[in-house]
Design an enzyme around this catalytic site. Structure first.
Site, mmCIF file in Angstrom:
data_model
loop_
_atom_site.group_PDB
_atom_site.id
_atom_site.type_symbol
_atom_site.label_atom_id
_atom_site.label_comp_id
_atom_site.label_asym_id
_atom_site.label_seq_id
_atom_site.Cartn_x
_atom_site.Cartn_y
_atom_site.Cartn_z
ATOM 1 N N CYS A 73 0.812 -1.225 0.000
ATOM 2 C CA CYS A 73 0.000 0.000 0.000
ATOM 3 C C CYS A 73 0.843 1.272 0.000
ATOM 4 O O CYS A 73 0.648 2.158 -0.846
ATOM 5 C CB CYS A 73 -0.989 -0.003 1.168
ATOM 6 S SG CYS A 73 -0.267 0.117 2.821
ATOM 7 N N HIS A 123 -2.871 1.270 6.875
ATOM 8 C CA HIS A 123 -3.081 1.195 5.431
ATOM 9 C C HIS A 123 -3.198 2.606 4.866
ATOM 10 O O HIS A 123 -3.634 3.530 5.553
ATOM 11 C CB HIS A 123 -4.365 0.398 5.130
ATOM 12 C CG HIS A 123 -4.587 0.106 3.681
ATOM 13 N ND1 HIS A 123 -3.714 -0.645 2.917
ATOM 14 C CD2 HIS A 123 -5.581 0.476 2.835
ATOM 15 C CE1 HIS A 123 -4.186 -0.740 1.675
ATOM 16 N NE2 HIS A 123 -5.307 -0.048 1.603
ATOM 17 N N HIS A 135 -5.566 1.660 -4.361
ATOM 18 C CA HIS A 135 -4.686 1.090 -3.340
ATOM 19 C C HIS A 135 -4.260 -0.318 -3.723
ATOM 20 O O HIS A 135 -4.779 -0.914 -4.658
ATOM 21 C CB HIS A 135 -5.366 1.111 -1.968
ATOM 22 C CG HIS A 135 -6.514 0.152 -1.834
ATOM 23 N ND1 HIS A 135 -6.741 -0.567 -0.699
ATOM 24 C CD2 HIS A 135 -7.519 -0.199 -2.694
ATOM 25 C CE1 HIS A 135 -7.827 -1.314 -0.845
ATOM 26 N NE2 HIS A 135 -8.308 -1.101 -2.053
#
Length: 159
Positions: A73, A123, A135
């Protein structure tokens, strides 16, 4: 000897101003008000980073990878902003610490979206508009456009 007409003097002045402005821009100047310039530059970098992230659609997730063919990510956000001319640190938490906090109402395409568990950021993605992010979510998945699935997020702007 006749004096040049008012119209021709105005015309010449317009050409001089136009050429001066173009020369100024060609050498890296900006015609924006000084306070607007940083925001305009940030928006331009964000738009480019968003475009780069979208171009990586389908690239596989790999823990610790930062491109150009595999990403985790924060690797995707790091890579996208690097291609847009901005430096970000490596991890989601470090990127959170480095960006300016903005409200959900102020978010724009290209801003970073941080996902939290308590005080820990776990994240990050790039805001694509309409409640969606680009993402690289987890092992076994690929870079994709997905709806934000929780309200436990915060937004950061890369300056």
């Amino acid at each position: 000897m006749s004096r040049p007409s008012r119209l021709s003097r105005t015309s010449r002045m317009t050409r001089v101003v136009a050429v001066s402005a173009l020369t100024f821009i060609a050498f890296g100047g900006s015609l924006l008000a000084p306070s607007a310039a940083p925001e305009a530059h940030a928006a331009a970098h964000a738009a480019k980073a968003l475009h780069v992230a979208a171009s990586k659609k389908g690239s596989p997730y790999q823990y610790g990878a930062a491109g150009p063919h595999r990403f985790d990510c924060s690797g995707l956000t790091l890579y996208s902003y690097r291609k847009a001319g901005k430096k970000l640190p490596r991890t989601a938490q470090q990127q959170y610490n480095r960006t300016s906090r903005i409200s959900a109402r102020s978010r724009r395409q290209g801003d970073l979206v941080f996902f939290h568990s308590g005080s820990r950021v776990y994240h990050v993605g790039i805001y694509a508009g309409r409640g969606r992010i680009w993402h690289s979510p987890k092992s076994g998945s690929v870079v994709s456009l997905q709806k934000i699935w929780t309200k436990r997020v915060s937004y950061g702007r890369v300056r």
